[in-house]
Scaffold this active site. Structure first.
Site, PDB file in Angstrom:
ATOM      1  N   LYS A  63      24.040  -8.934  38.480  1.00 18.51           N
ATOM      2  CA  LYS A  63      25.376  -9.406  38.987  1.00 18.51           C
ATOM      3  C   LYS A  63      25.813  -8.721  40.444  1.00 18.51           C
ATOM      4  O   LYS A  63      25.529  -7.538  40.302  1.00 18.51           O
ATOM      5  CB  LYS A  63      26.314  -9.310  37.862  1.00 18.51           C
ATOM      6  CG  LYS A  63      26.402  -9.972  36.672  1.00 18.51           C
ATOM      7  CD  LYS A  63      27.329  -9.322  35.669  1.00 18.51           C
ATOM      8  CE  LYS A  63      27.812 -10.336  34.434  1.00 18.51           C
ATOM      9  NZ  LYS A  63      28.452  -9.399  33.621  1.00 18.51           N
TER      10      LYS A  63
ATOM     11  N   GLY B 274      17.671   2.924  34.604  1.00 19.90           N
ATOM     12  CA  GLY B 274      17.573   1.880  33.566  1.00 19.90           C
ATOM     13  C   GLY B 274      16.356   0.825  33.637  1.00 19.90           C
ATOM     14  O   GLY B 274      15.233   0.982  33.581  1.00 19.90           O
TER      15      GLY B 274
ATOM     16  N   ARG C  38      13.194   8.213  28.728  1.00 14.81           N
ATOM     17  CA  ARG C  38      14.334   8.884  28.659  1.00 14.81           C
ATOM     18  C   ARG C  38      14.371  10.025  27.462  1.00 14.81           C
ATOM     19  O   ARG C  38      14.998  11.034  27.691  1.00 14.81           O
ATOM     20  CB  ARG C  38      15.689   8.021  27.995  1.00 14.81           C
ATOM     21  CG  ARG C  38      16.260   7.274  29.270  1.00 14.81           C
ATOM     22  CD  ARG C  38      17.462   6.550  28.787  1.00 14.81           C
ATOM     23  NE  ARG C  38      18.294   6.228  30.264  1.00 14.81           N
ATOM     24  CZ  ARG C  38      19.314   5.154  30.006  1.00 14.81           C
ATOM     25  NH1 ARG C  38      19.738   4.702  28.888  1.00 14.81           N
ATOM     26  NH2 ARG C  38      19.814   5.007  30.987  1.00 14.81           N
TER      27      ARG C  38
ATOM     28  N   GLY D 220      23.922   2.974  35.737  1.00 18.22           N
ATOM     29  CA  GLY D 220      25.332   2.940  36.093  1.00 18.22           C
ATOM     30  C   GLY D 220      25.563   4.539  36.601  1.00 18.22           C
ATOM     31  O   GLY D 220      26.549   4.408  37.565  1.00 18.22           O
TER      32      GLY D 220
HETATM   33  C1  3PG Z   1      22.710   3.324  30.003  1.00 16.37           C
HETATM   34  O1  3PG Z   1      21.826   2.863  29.485  1.00 16.37           O
HETATM   35  O2  3PG Z   1      23.250   2.735  30.978  1.00 16.37           O
HETATM   36  C2  3PG Z   1      23.489   4.494  29.452  1.00 16.37           C
HETATM   37  O3  3PG Z   1      22.689   5.011  28.250  1.00 16.37           O
HETATM   38  C3  3PG Z   1      24.881   4.314  29.104  1.00 16.37           C
HETATM   39  O4  3PG Z   1      25.146   3.214  28.230  1.00 16.37           O
HETATM   40  P1  3PG Z   1      26.320   2.419  28.163  1.00 16.37           P
HETATM   41  O5  3PG Z   1      26.458   1.544  29.428  1.00 16.37           O
HETATM   42  O6  3PG Z   1      26.384   1.637  26.942  1.00 16.37           O
HETATM   43  O7  3PG Z   1      27.750   3.525  28.335  1.00 16.37           O
END
Ligand code: 3PG
Ligand code: MG
Length: 399
Positions: free
Chosen positions: A206, A356, A41, A380
């Site tokens: 999940k 991620g 990142r 996400g």
């Molecule tokens: C992640 O790693 O999914 C993003 O940096 C967002 O982080 P968060 O889910 O803690 O908002």
């Protein structure tokens, strides 16, 4: 709706201007040593930063890291990230010990043209994530006061309605950075008219996290391959016992319903690697997925499943993959993720790795990143984009 991008800002001239860059430098850290275990990142935001420094801007970067509770918490300090960012840029990065306080102001004031500062973790301030508009707005006012223009390059956080993502752009001229632009272009291809067959691979632990995206994708995809911890709830829905595997009992009915509506598009594991315990050295065997021993838990998909998934991917023209197939951090349970990842790279397809954990898995397993079409920095965020949700960070950039 138009979104201006970094080139528009550069065309206006940024030399000597203080430009705020929201980045997602939320990198994984080693639990013992605190060292950065994957700097993907950080590297992903470099093109935006170097374009700005090259044009003589005073660049002020801010980010969150982890989920601190609105107050300073040393384990979530961005200081190590500032050091790594400096190494990658080949230039000193000034680090401010707070986000909007005295340290931030003096650090920003000291910036020369073409220099970079990183502010301390945004989430050390309650206002950043507050649901109270006024509290968030007050924090956004303080952030906005540090700069003259705003660049959003934090794709991984565009699904968060947070001050630095949603409220600051309302207060300053705003553009999308190079990374955000590229991510949105790629995901728009998937939601538009993807070349077929379009195959999606979902893993991770999940079902409840993935339910909305499964619902949204089912009508669009040709095949949906499901592995990872979430497959056991589906296997249970098929009537199999899953031993002590991860199970979301309350989701079994939902999974049964999805399978009924899926028209055979959903492929589940036919064999799994079942272990005595969640441990790297646990005794384990490959078993049929309808014969998981009652004392064992599935920690990976088995070789026959990998072969089946690879066959289902072979003729794909578009692939989206989110979520590991097993506990890839433990060598004994990494073969499923590796096998599926390799099958994705072999297909003559436009392939997107969704964020991620899967992106980290690609790098941790030593796979060639360039053999994927795109590796997203947002887990996400990319899922919510594919669900068709409005992303607050993108909406805030529209004019
Ligand atoms: C992640 O790693 O999914 C993003 O940096 C967002 O982080 P968060 O889910 O803690 O908002
Ligand atoms: Mg997340």
């Amino acid at each position: 709706m138009t979104i201006r991008n970094l080139d528009d800002l550069l065309a206006e001239g940024v030399s000597g201007r203080r430009v705020l860059v929201r980045a997602d430098l939320n990198v994984p850290l080693d639990k013992q040593t605190g060292a950065i275990t994957d700097d993907g990142r950080i590297r992903a935001v470099l093109p935006t930063l170097t374009a700005l420094t090259g044009a003589g801007a005073k660049v002020v970067v801010f980010s969150h890291l982890g989920r601190p509770k609105g107050a300073p918490d040393p384990q979530f300090s961005l200081r190590p990230v500032a050091a790594r960012l400096g190494e990658l840029l080949g230039a000193q990065v000034r680090f401010a010990e707070d986000t909007v306080g005295e340290s931030a102001r003096s650090t920003v004031d000291a910036l020369a043209d073409g220099e970079v500062a990183l502010l301390e973790n945004l989430r050390f301030n309650k206002g950043e994530t507050s649901k109270d508009e006024a509290e968030r707005g007050a924090f956004a006012d303080q952030l906005a006061a540090l700069g003259e223009a705003y660049v959003d390059d934090a794709f991984g956080a565009v699904h968060r309605k947070h001050a630095s993502v949603f409220d600051v752009p309302a207060r300053l001229p705003h553009v999308a950075g190079r990374l955000v632009l590229r991510e949105v272009e790629v995901l728009a291809k998937l939601t538009g008219e993807p070349e077929r067959p379009y195959v999606v691979v979902l893993g991770g632990s999940k079902v409840s996290d993935k339910l909305a995206v499964i619902e949204a994708l089912l009508p669009k995809v040709d095949r949906l391959l499901i592995g990872g911890g979430m497959c056991f709830t589906f296997l249970k829905a098929q009537g199999h016992e899953v031993g002590t595997s991860l199970l979301e009992e309350e989701m079994v009915e939902t999974c049964r319903n999805l399978l009924e509506r899926a028209d055979g598009k959903i492929l589940l594991p036919v064999d799994v690697v079942a272990a005595d315990a969640f441990a790297p050295d646990a005794a384990h065997d490959t078993v049929r997925s309808d014969a998981i021993p009652s004392h064992r838990l599935g920690l990976d998909i088995g070789p026959e499943t990998v072969a089946g998934f690879a066959a289902a991917l072979a003729d794909a023209k578009t692939i989206f993959w989110n979520g590991p197939m097993g506990v890839f951090e433990m060598a004994a349970f990494a073969n499923g993720t590796r096998g599926v990842a390799e099958a994705i790279t072999k297909a003559d397809a436009f392939s997107v790795v969704g964020g991620g954990d899967s992106a980290a898995a690609v790098r941790a397993l030593g796979l060639d990143e360039s053999s994927f079409g795109h590796i997203s920095t947002g887990g996400g965020a990319s899922l919510e984009y594919l669900e068709g949700k409005t992303l607050p960070g993108i909406a805030a950039l529209e004019d």
